[in-house]
Design a protein around this motif. Structure first.
Motif, PDB file in Angstrom:
ATOM      1  N   MET A 133      16.447  52.350  31.986  1.00  8.24           N
ATOM      2  CA  MET A 133      17.807  51.809  32.024  1.00  8.24           C
ATOM      3  C   MET A 133      18.799  52.954  31.819  1.00  8.24           C
ATOM      4  O   MET A 133      19.289  53.210  30.730  1.00  8.24           O
ATOM      5  CB  MET A 133      17.986  50.731  30.956  1.00  8.24           C
ATOM      6  CG  MET A 133      19.380  50.116  30.898  1.00  8.24           C
ATOM      7  SD  MET A 133      19.794  49.084  32.308  1.00  8.24           S
ATOM      8  CE  MET A 133      18.919  47.572  31.904  1.00  8.24           C
ATOM      9  N   THR A 134      19.074  53.682  32.896  1.00  5.05           N
ATOM     10  CA  THR A 134      20.028  54.780  32.831  1.00  5.05           C
ATOM     11  C   THR A 134      21.445  54.208  32.792  1.00  5.05           C
ATOM     12  O   THR A 134      21.667  53.017  33.012  1.00  5.05           O
ATOM     13  CB  THR A 134      19.873  55.694  34.050  1.00  5.05           C
ATOM     14  OG1 THR A 134      20.118  54.927  35.238  1.00  5.05           O
ATOM     15  CG2 THR A 134      18.468  56.282  34.121  1.00  5.05           C
ATOM     16  N   TRP A 135      22.400  55.079  32.536  1.00  2.00           N
ATOM     17  CA  TRP A 135      23.780  54.606  32.406  1.00  2.00           C
ATOM     18  C   TRP A 135      24.250  53.903  33.673  1.00  2.00           C
ATOM     19  O   TRP A 135      24.948  52.888  33.607  1.00  2.00           O
ATOM     20  CB  TRP A 135      24.712  55.777  32.060  1.00  2.00           C
ATOM     21  CG  TRP A 135      24.634  56.165  30.625  1.00  2.00           C
ATOM     22  CD1 TRP A 135      23.889  57.178  30.085  1.00  2.00           C
ATOM     23  CD2 TRP A 135      25.280  55.531  29.523  1.00  2.00           C
ATOM     24  NE1 TRP A 135      24.037  57.219  28.728  1.00  2.00           N
ATOM     25  CE2 TRP A 135      24.895  56.224  28.349  1.00  2.00           C
ATOM     26  CE3 TRP A 135      26.152  54.452  29.406  1.00  2.00           C
ATOM     27  CZ2 TRP A 135      25.366  55.863  27.077  1.00  2.00           C
ATOM     28  CZ3 TRP A 135      26.612  54.093  28.145  1.00  2.00           C
ATOM     29  CH2 TRP A 135      26.219  54.787  27.002  1.00  2.00           C
ATOM     30  N   PHE A 136      23.893  54.442  34.817  1.00  5.18           N
ATOM     31  CA  PHE A 136      24.385  53.834  36.054  1.00  5.18           C
ATOM     32  C   PHE A 136      23.405  52.811  36.620  1.00  5.18           C
ATOM     33  O   PHE A 136      23.468  52.471  37.798  1.00  5.18           O
ATOM     34  CB  PHE A 136      24.747  54.916  37.073  1.00  5.18           C
ATOM     35  CG  PHE A 136      26.086  55.523  36.783  1.00  5.18           C
ATOM     36  CD1 PHE A 136      27.234  54.993  37.351  1.00  5.18           C
ATOM     37  CD2 PHE A 136      26.211  56.589  35.902  1.00  5.18           C
ATOM     38  CE1 PHE A 136      28.482  55.525  37.070  1.00  5.18           C
ATOM     39  CE2 PHE A 136      27.447  57.127  35.612  1.00  5.18           C
ATOM     40  CZ  PHE A 136      28.601  56.595  36.191  1.00  5.18           C
ATOM     41  N   ARG A 137      22.519  52.319  35.764  1.00  3.32           N
ATOM     42  CA  ARG A 137      21.765  51.105  36.053  1.00  3.32           C
ATOM     43  C   ARG A 137      22.191  49.960  35.125  1.00  3.32           C
ATOM     44  O   ARG A 137      21.610  48.884  35.182  1.00  3.32           O
ATOM     45  CB  ARG A 137      20.260  51.353  35.919  1.00  3.32           C
ATOM     46  CG  ARG A 137      19.677  52.175  37.057  1.00  3.32           C
ATOM     47  CD  ARG A 137      18.191  52.406  36.858  1.00  3.32           C
ATOM     48  NE  ARG A 137      17.621  53.160  37.970  1.00  3.32           N
ATOM     49  CZ  ARG A 137      16.374  53.626  37.986  1.00  3.32           C
ATOM     50  NH1 ARG A 137      15.585  53.411  36.934  1.00  3.32           N
ATOM     51  NH2 ARG A 137      15.921  54.296  39.021  1.00  3.32           N
ATOM     52  N   LEU A 138      23.177  50.219  34.281  1.00  7.43           N
ATOM     53  CA  LEU A 138      23.654  49.179  33.386  1.00  7.43           C
ATOM     54  C   LEU A 138      24.396  48.100  34.171  1.00  7.43           C
ATOM     55  O   LEU A 138      25.166  48.416  35.087  1.00  7.43           O
ATOM     56  CB  LEU A 138      24.601  49.765  32.338  1.00  7.43           C
ATOM     57  CG  LEU A 138      24.008  50.641  31.241  1.00  7.43           C
ATOM     58  CD1 LEU A 138      25.129  51.210  30.382  1.00  7.43           C
ATOM     59  CD2 LEU A 138      23.023  49.864  30.383  1.00  7.43           C
ATOM     60  N   PRO A 139      24.213  46.841  33.840  1.00  8.64           N
ATOM     61  CA  PRO A 139      25.052  45.798  34.441  1.00  8.64           C
ATOM     62  C   PRO A 139      26.524  46.043  34.102  1.00  8.64           C
ATOM     63  O   PRO A 139      26.859  46.622  33.061  1.00  8.64           O
ATOM     64  CB  PRO A 139      24.547  44.509  33.778  1.00  8.64           C
ATOM     65  CG  PRO A 139      23.165  44.838  33.291  1.00  8.64           C
ATOM     66  CD  PRO A 139      23.192  46.292  32.933  1.00  8.64           C
ATOM     67  N   LEU A 140      27.411  45.599  34.977  1.00  6.43           N
ATOM     68  CA  LEU A 140      28.834  45.821  34.759  1.00  6.43           C
ATOM     69  C   LEU A 140      29.338  45.089  33.518  1.00  6.43           C
ATOM     70  O   LEU A 140      30.301  45.533  32.884  1.00  6.43           O
ATOM     71  CB  LEU A 140      29.638  45.382  35.992  1.00  6.43           C
ATOM     72  CG  LEU A 140      29.493  46.304  37.206  1.00  6.43           C
ATOM     73  CD1 LEU A 140      30.174  45.703  38.424  1.00  6.43           C
ATOM     74  CD2 LEU A 140      30.072  47.690  36.898  1.00  6.43           C
ATOM     75  N   PHE A 141      28.697  43.987  33.153  1.00 14.40           N
ATOM     76  CA  PHE A 141      29.089  43.322  31.920  1.00 14.40           C
ATOM     77  C   PHE A 141      28.843  44.240  30.717  1.00 14.40           C
ATOM     78  O   PHE A 141      29.656  44.272  29.779  1.00 14.40           O
ATOM     79  CB  PHE A 141      28.314  42.011  31.749  1.00 14.40           C
ATOM     80  CG  PHE A 141      28.656  41.268  30.488  1.00 14.40           C
ATOM     81  CD1 PHE A 141      29.819  40.525  30.393  1.00 14.40           C
ATOM     82  CD2 PHE A 141      27.823  41.328  29.375  1.00 14.40           C
ATOM     83  CE1 PHE A 141      30.157  39.848  29.222  1.00 14.40           C
ATOM     84  CE2 PHE A 141      28.135  40.653  28.211  1.00 14.40           C
ATOM     85  CZ  PHE A 141      29.306  39.907  28.127  1.00 14.40           C
TER      86      PHE A 141
END
Length: 557
Positions: A195-203
């Motif tokens: 779960m990298t930073w740019f795989r985080l959901p926008l929520f």
């Protein structure tokens, strides 16, 4: 077998969920489970919501007629102050972060709980204690400062309950700080493998940006209210001009917090809508990276815009120009988000389920509120409409129309995950349409009344404004029904609703790969992430294929 579990077609092996993991009152009041604490927050802010709603109902009834006959002017002032203080500090600010943020954040990043579970429970107890102190102050003798505690209203000694009300808001600020610290630590250290930073959901990004504002801005509010308390209690000359204090200093301190606080309410709402739209449009969110940068930009620029609330306060004309420019600039990342939501709908297979209707309502109301904000960023227009109902309408389109629509959208979207039950969809759609209609009936006339010169916070008004107030009060009745309806059918669903699958919407995200309701530790085994949260929507959905199972996590059993 595993693919079917991920798709929500089969249940996980039988095991207790978080709702059945202890059913006594003590088990709830001493829990450290983030999901149960989210439920405690939801019950608490719902109670505050109806308190604030009852106060404004009396105000709207009073404004049916120009001369007023239902309330005295003093009672009128205390009631709208009651409404503002309760709704801003005890409903709007904690609504999405403390309920959905609490419940969903660990699930979305593959964590078993928040980083500091006991701090999380303490935050709820602090909110309850602060609310009790504030409600006591508002009911026992009343407060007539408005929600802003502006001097000289808060420094005159004719109303001794200002001190208790300020103390209550001071206390709830520490609850906000504790929640922000907890969320930031959780996102930094408890993300699942992959779960990298740019795989985080926008929520999650929205909650992260909001938490930064909570931690950095709330201490300014705390020190401002502490100074008000010290002035009233010890007689120090800080803000009261009668003693040589500076009332403009309080405005600077208050709005340095309160303008970023607008985004404590709005950014989580943006995150909710950013989860709902790609799900029901069956498309990957358009411009994920730009959506992330826009959230961070809104959080950052929001700290530099406080002066646009003070164009008529006597501050420097050069300062006015700078704050006006920055107010227009902060509209750019907000516009990016509206554009990206709209682009995400383009050529999508849109399903108009109730969460989607609430999300689209948010986009419409937030856009209207944002555009009216550009009028207020223009100094000549702002001077004309300052302290009129134009400002009231703008504020409510952003804070209530936008944030509450998203709150209800998220509530309908994640209700099956929270409770394991489905609600009657036809009633939910009706409530969503009624809320959008009732809101516009209530607040759209206030733009016209304000532009024509009707001042806010007045007990009586010239008869030529009566038509606008009658329309607003009638719309408020419709809006009240729209707010009450979900309370009824959600309660019904708990006893009679169909069992929800693990993923009834065919949505993405780790929270949909566990059971409904989730187990106490969220997942049986640590999830592993191998792609972004919206990637599967790009893999054939627009070509008319059936919704595939979520593919952003490997084995979760």
């Amino acid at each position: 077998m595993t693919d079917a579990l991920l798709a929500g077609e089969l249940p996980f092996p039988s095991r207790p969920d978080y709702l059945r993991d202890g059913t006594t009152l003590t088990s709830w009041l001493t829990t450290t489970d983030h999901k149960r604490i989210a439920i405690l927050f939801a019950v608490t802010i719902t109670a505050f919501f109806f308190m604030g709603g009852a106060a404004i109902t009396a105000v709207r009834l009073e404004l049916f007629t120009p001369n007023g006959g239902l309330l005295s002017s003093d009672t009128y002032n205390k009631l709208f102050s009651f409404h503002g203080i309760i709704m801003v500090w005890f409903f709007l600010l904690p609504s999405i972060p403390n309920t959905m943020g609490n419940f969903l954040l660990p699930l979305m990043i593959g964590a078993p709980d928040l980083a500091f579970p006991r701090l999380n429970l303490f935050s709820w107890y602090l909110t309850v204690a602060a609310g009790a102190v504030t409600v006591y102050a508002l009911v026992a003798g009343g407060v007539d400062t408005g929600w802003t505690f502006y001097t000289p209203y808060s420094t005159m000694f004719s109303n001794s309950h200002v001190l208790a009300a300020a103390a209550g808001v001071f206390m709830v600020g520490f609850s906000s700080i504790a929640t922000g610290v907890n969320f930031i630590a959780t996102i930094h250290i408890l993300r699942a493998p992959g779960m990298t930073w740019f795989r985080l959901p926008l929520f999650v990004w929205a909650i992260y940006a909001t938490s930064i504002i909570m931690v950095l801005a709330t201490p300014v509010l705390a020190i401002s209210l502490l100074l008000v308390i010290a002035e009233r209690w010890l007689g120090l000359p800080i803000f009261d001009p009668a003693r040589g204090g500076d009332p403009i200093l309080f405005q600077h301190l208050f709005w340095f917090y309160s303008h970023p606080a607008v985004y404590i309410m709005v950014l989580p709402a943006m995150g909710v809508v950013s989860e709902i739209i790609p799900c029901f449009a069956r498309r990957r969110i358009f411009g994920y990276d730009f959506m992330v940068y826009a959230m961070i930009a809104i959080a950052g620029i929001g700290f530099f815009v406080w002066g646009h609330h003070m164009f008529v306060s006597g501050q420097s004309a050069y300062a006015n120009l700078i704050f006006s420019f920055l107010s227009f600039i902060i509209g750019v990342p907000s516009a990016i988000k509206v554009f990206n939501w709209t682009a995400s709908l383009y050529r999508g297979q849109i399903s108009f389920n109730s969460p989607m209707l609430y999300a689209l309502g948010f986009v419409g109301l937030f856009t209207t509120g944002g555009l009216s904000g550009l009028f207020l960023a223009s100094i000549p227009v702002d001077v004309h409409v300052t302290d009129t109902y134009f400002v009231v309408a703008h504020f409510h389109y952003i804070m209530v129309g936008g944030s509450v629509s998203a709150f209800f959208g998220g509530l309908h979207f994640w209700w099956p995950k929270v409770t394991g039950k489905m609600y009657p969809e036809s009633w939910a759609k009706f409530a969503a349409i009624l809320m959008y209609s009732g809101f516009n009936m209530t607040f759209l006339p206030q733009f016209f009344a304000g532009y024509l010169g009707m001042p806010r916070r007045y007990h009586t008004y010239p008869p030529e404004y009566q038509i606008y107030n009658v329309m607003s009060s009638s719309g408020a009745a419709v809006l009240a029904v729209a707010y009450l309806l979900p309370l009824g059918y959600f309660a019904w669903s708990l006893f009679y609703g169909e069992r929800a699958g693990n993923n009834p919407w065919g949505a993405t995200g780790l929270e949909w790969t566990t059971t409904s309701p989730p187990p106490p530790q969220n997942f049986d085994r640590q999830p592993r992430v191998d792609r972004g949260p919206y990637d599967y929507h790009a893999a054939g959905q627009s070509a008319g294929l059936d919704p595939p199972e979520p593919q952003n996590a490997r084995e979760v059993r």
